[in-house]
Design a protein around this motif. Structure first.
Motif, PDB file in Angstrom:
ATOM      1  N   GLY A 155       0.846  -1.253  -0.096  1.00  0.00           N
ATOM      2  CA  GLY A 155      -0.004  -0.064  -0.024  1.00  0.00           C
ATOM      3  C   GLY A 155       0.785   1.340   0.181  1.00  0.00           C
ATOM      4  O   GLY A 155       0.074   2.263   0.324  1.00  0.00           O
ATOM      5  N   ALA A 156       2.046   1.214  -0.484  1.00  0.00           N
ATOM      6  CA  ALA A 156       2.924   2.274  -0.213  1.00  0.00           C
ATOM      7  C   ALA A 156       2.796   3.468  -1.274  1.00  0.00           C
ATOM      8  O   ALA A 156       2.677   3.065  -2.389  1.00  0.00           O
ATOM      9  N   ALA A 157       3.027   4.773  -0.609  1.00  0.00           N
ATOM     10  CA  ALA A 157       3.002   5.669  -1.534  1.00  0.00           C
ATOM     11  C   ALA A 157       4.471   6.214  -1.708  1.00  0.00           C
ATOM     12  O   ALA A 157       4.615   7.298  -2.604  1.00  0.00           O
ATOM     13  N   SER A 158       5.401   5.815  -1.005  1.00  0.00           N
ATOM     14  CA  SER A 158       6.725   6.447  -0.855  1.00  0.00           C
ATOM     15  C   SER A 158       7.658   5.483  -0.784  1.00  0.00           C
ATOM     16  O   SER A 158       7.306   4.406  -0.127  1.00  0.00           O
ATOM     17  N   MET A 159       8.916   5.200  -1.502  1.00  0.00           N
ATOM     18  CA  MET A 159       9.782   4.199  -1.375  1.00  0.00           C
ATOM     19  C   MET A 159      11.020   4.658  -0.934  1.00  0.00           C
ATOM     20  O   MET A 159      11.570   5.944  -1.475  1.00  0.00           O
ATOM     21  N   CYS A 160      11.761   3.981  -0.052  1.00  0.00           N
ATOM     22  CA  CYS A 160      13.061   4.630   0.686  1.00  0.00           C
ATOM     23  C   CYS A 160      14.272   3.918  -0.184  1.00  0.00           C
ATOM     24  O   CYS A 160      14.341   2.744  -0.194  1.00  0.00           O
ATOM     25  N   VAL A 161      15.346   4.703  -0.301  1.00  0.00           N
ATOM     26  CA  VAL A 161      16.695   4.120  -0.489  1.00  0.00           C
ATOM     27  C   VAL A 161      17.350   4.773   0.567  1.00  0.00           C
ATOM     28  O   VAL A 161      17.669   5.942   0.729  1.00  0.00           O
ATOM     29  N   HIS A 162      18.115   3.905   1.312  1.00  0.00           N
ATOM     30  CA  HIS A 162      18.926   4.442   2.547  1.00  0.00           C
ATOM     31  C   HIS A 162      20.133   5.275   1.755  1.00  0.00           C
ATOM     32  O   HIS A 162      20.697   4.469   1.238  1.00  0.00           O
ATOM     33  N   GLY A 163      20.534   6.492   2.386  1.00  0.00           N
ATOM     34  CA  GLY A 163      21.460   7.097   1.832  1.00  0.00           C
ATOM     35  C   GLY A 163      22.919   6.704   2.426  1.00  0.00           C
ATOM     36  O   GLY A 163      24.033   7.064   1.529  1.00  0.00           O
ATOM     37  N   ASP A 164      23.009   5.830   3.321  1.00  0.00           N
ATOM     38  CA  ASP A 164      24.333   5.731   3.862  1.00  0.00           C
ATOM     39  C   ASP A 164      24.715   4.192   3.742  1.00  0.00           C
ATOM     40  O   ASP A 164      25.933   3.701   3.828  1.00  0.00           O
ATOM     41  N   SER A 165      24.154   3.458   2.550  1.00  0.00           N
ATOM     42  CA  SER A 165      24.626   2.109   2.165  1.00  0.00           C
ATOM     43  C   SER A 165      25.816   2.452   0.984  1.00  0.00           C
ATOM     44  O   SER A 165      25.703   3.493   0.353  1.00  0.00           O
ATOM     45  N   ALA A 166      26.733   1.493   0.994  1.00  0.00           N
ATOM     46  CA  ALA A 166      27.639   1.840   0.029  1.00  0.00           C
ATOM     47  C   ALA A 166      27.324   1.838  -1.580  1.00  0.00           C
ATOM     48  O   ALA A 166      27.930   2.319  -2.458  1.00  0.00           O
ATOM     49  N   ALA A 167      25.935   1.352  -1.796  1.00  0.00           N
ATOM     50  CA  ALA A 167      25.699   1.088  -3.085  1.00  0.00           C
ATOM     51  C   ALA A 167      24.294   2.184  -3.188  1.00  0.00           C
ATOM     52  O   ALA A 167      23.640   2.158  -4.393  1.00  0.00           O
ATOM     53  N   ALA A 168      24.408   3.220  -2.379  1.00  0.00           N
ATOM     54  CA  ALA A 168      23.160   4.250  -2.306  1.00  0.00           C
ATOM     55  C   ALA A 168      23.124   4.836  -3.595  1.00  0.00           C
ATOM     56  O   ALA A 168      21.954   4.986  -4.307  1.00  0.00           O
ATOM     57  N   VAL A 169      23.887   5.427  -4.208  1.00  0.00           N
ATOM     58  CA  VAL A 169      23.990   6.185  -5.204  1.00  0.00           C
ATOM     59  C   VAL A 169      23.602   5.577  -6.549  1.00  0.00           C
ATOM     60  O   VAL A 169      22.606   5.865  -7.236  1.00  0.00           O
ATOM     61  N   ALA A 170      24.542   4.415  -6.785  1.00  0.00           N
ATOM     62  CA  ALA A 170      24.097   3.539  -7.785  1.00  0.00           C
ATOM     63  C   ALA A 170      22.730   3.044  -7.846  1.00  0.00           C
ATOM     64  O   ALA A 170      21.930   2.922  -8.719  1.00  0.00           O
ATOM     65  N   MET A 171      22.239   2.667  -6.734  1.00  0.00           N
ATOM     66  CA  MET A 171      20.986   2.057  -6.672  1.00  0.00           C
ATOM     67  C   MET A 171      19.500   3.183  -6.852  1.00  0.00           C
ATOM     68  O   MET A 171      18.824   2.920  -7.617  1.00  0.00           O
ATOM     69  N   ALA A 172      19.981   4.320  -6.189  1.00  0.00           N
ATOM     70  CA  ALA A 172      18.925   5.476  -6.609  1.00  0.00           C
ATOM     71  C   ALA A 172      18.942   5.710  -7.841  1.00  0.00           C
ATOM     72  O   ALA A 172      17.884   6.201  -8.586  1.00  0.00           O
ATOM     73  N   ARG A 173      20.213   5.693  -8.669  1.00  0.00           N
ATOM     74  CA  ARG A 173      20.195   6.314  -9.979  1.00  0.00           C
ATOM     75  C   ARG A 173      19.346   5.242 -10.770  1.00  0.00           C
ATOM     76  O   ARG A 173      18.747   5.372 -11.780  1.00  0.00           O
ATOM     77  N   ALA A 174      19.798   3.875 -10.551  1.00  0.00           N
ATOM     78  CA  ALA A 174      19.101   2.789 -11.266  1.00  0.00           C
ATOM     79  C   ALA A 174      17.747   2.897 -11.187  1.00  0.00           C
ATOM     80  O   ALA A 174      16.760   2.704 -11.969  1.00  0.00           O
ATOM     81  N   VAL A 175      17.140   3.148  -9.782  1.00  0.00           N
ATOM     82  CA  VAL A 175      15.802   3.191  -9.570  1.00  0.00           C
ATOM     83  C   VAL A 175      15.126   4.363 -10.413  1.00  0.00           C
ATOM     84  O   VAL A 175      13.953   4.052 -11.019  1.00  0.00           O
ATOM     85  N   ARG A 176      15.689   5.517 -10.264  1.00  0.00           N
ATOM     86  CA  ARG A 176      15.162   6.616 -10.905  1.00  0.00           C
ATOM     87  C   ARG A 176      15.098   6.472 -12.378  1.00  0.00           C
ATOM     88  O   ARG A 176      13.914   6.577 -13.175  1.00  0.00           O
ATOM     89  N   ALA A 177      16.160   5.822 -13.087  1.00  0.00           N
ATOM     90  CA  ALA A 177      16.007   5.458 -14.429  1.00  0.00           C
ATOM     91  C   ALA A 177      14.899   4.454 -14.713  1.00  0.00           C
ATOM     92  O   ALA A 177      14.356   4.647 -15.931  1.00  0.00           O
ATOM     93  N   ALA A 178      14.893   3.390 -13.950  1.00  0.00           N
ATOM     94  CA  ALA A 178      14.076   2.509 -14.173  1.00  0.00           C
ATOM     95  C   ALA A 178      12.479   3.259 -14.011  1.00  0.00           C
ATOM     96  O   ALA A 178      11.612   2.783 -14.945  1.00  0.00           O
ATOM     97  N   LEU A 179      12.265   4.012 -13.239  1.00  0.00           N
ATOM     98  CA  LEU A 179      10.958   4.634 -13.055  1.00  0.00           C
ATOM     99  C   LEU A 179      10.405   5.439 -14.172  1.00  0.00           C
ATOM    100  O   LEU A 179       9.595   5.581 -14.804  1.00  0.00           O
TER     101      LEU A 179
END
Length: 267
Positions: free
Chosen positions: A232-256
C-alpha cells in the motif's frame, strides 16, 4: 501486518499508478563528517528525510540539506530518532514517553529553525520500529508531530509502516503515508528482516530498480520466502548511507522514468 487493500486501492495498483515518491535518509553527519553522498542523492529523489540531531546531524548539516532541497525541488522531511548518537539511533532505548516526546519536539524544532518547510516526519532506526508496537512511544512521536502541525499551521504527515503509530495518528487527525523499502529484505508478514541478519540489507541496483517498478505498478514486494507482500506504499526509500546508495538510487530513478512513472512527493 500485511496490507489488505480496498477495491479502490487495488484499482490504483492495477497498472494505473503513474506517480510515486522516492525518499532517502540524508543529512546524517557524524562529528561533522557526512555518511552519504548527499549531493548525488538529492539529484534523483523527490523527498529527503533529514537527520535533526537525535542520531546524527547538526545545525550546519541541517542548513546545508535545506539549501540542497530548495535548489533541487526536493521535499524536506524530518528524521527524528531516539537521542542516541553513540549507536546511530539503531538500538532500542528504555526512555520514558515524556522524555521521548520532548526530544522529538526539540529535533523537529531544530530542523524548522534551520529554515526547513517540513512536509512530513519519518522516525529513524530503532524508533521507527519501536513505534509500530510500543503504544506509549508511538503516542509520544505523534504528539510531537501534532505540536509541529500546530506550529506550522497545517497537518504534517507521518511516514512509516502499519502499527501503533498509524493508529495513534488517526486518533488525532494526523495524516499517515505508508512506506516501502527498496534496499531491505521483507518477511512474509510484511516486517523487515532485522538488521544484522544475513540478507537484511540489499545492495543490487538492478534488483532495487525492478522492485521499484513493481511497487509503483502493483504495490507489492517479494518476501524472503517467495511470498508476495502487499504494501500500500505511496513512498519508497533508498537508505543514503549504504555503499550502493547512489548507484541504487540512480538505477531506480532510471527504471521509473523508463516505465513512465512520475517521481514526485505526495506532501
Amino acid at each position: 501486518m500485511p496490507v489488505t487493500r480496498s477495491a479502490v486501492a487495488r484499482a490504483v495498483y492495477r497498472g494505473t499508478m503513474r506517480a510515486i515518491d522516492l525518499n532517502a535518509d540524508l543529512g546524517e553527519t557524524v562529528g561533522g563528517a557526512p555518511t552519504a553522498d548527499d549531493a548525488a542523492m538529492f539529484a534523483v529523489i523527490s523527498s529527503a528525510s533529514i537527520a535533526c540531531g537525535g542520531h546524527a546531524g547538526d545545525a550546519v548539516s541541517m542548513r546545508t540539506s535545506v539549501e540542497r532541497a530548495r535548489a533541487t525541488g526536493v521535499a524536506v522531511g524530518a528524521h527524528p530518532s531516539y537521542p542516541d548518537p553513540a549507536n546511530f539511533g539503531r538500538s532500542a532505548m528504555p526512555i520514558e514517553a515524556a522524555e521521548l516526546a520532548a526530544s522529538v519536539c526539540a529535533q523537529l524544532a531544530a530542523l524548522v529553525d534551520a529554515g526547513a518547510d517540513v512536509r512530513y516526519v519519518k522516525p529513524h532506526g530503532a524508533l521507527y520500529h519501536a513505534v509500530l508496537a510500543d503504544r506509549a512511544h508511538a503516542a509520544a512521536v505523534v504528539g510531537a508531530v501534532a505540536d509541529l502541525s500546530d506550529r506550522v499551521g497545517r497537518p504534517v504527515p507521518i511516514l512509516g509502516l502499519h502499527g501503533e503509530v498509524m493508529r495513534a495518528a488517526a486518533k488525532v487527525g494526523i495524516p499517515f503515508v505508508l512506506e516501502a523499502f527498496l534496499d531491505r529484505a521483507y518477511l512474509a508478514d510484511g516486517r523487515l528482516v532485522p538488521r544484522g541478519e544475513p540478507g537484511a540489507v540489499l545492495d543490487d541496483p538492478a534488483a532495487a530498480a525492478d522492485r521499484a517498478v513493481r511497487l509503483a505498478t502493483e504495490g507489492t514486494v517479494v518476501a524472503t520466502d517467495g511470498s508476495v507482500v502487499e504494501t500500500g506504499a505511496a513512498s519508497m526509500c533508498v537508505h543514503g548511507d549504504s555503499a550502493a546508495a547512489v548507484a541504487m538510487a540512480r538505477a531506480v530513478r532510471a527504471a521509473l522514468d523508463g516505465a513512465g512513472i512520475e517521481v514526485r512527493a505526495p506532501w
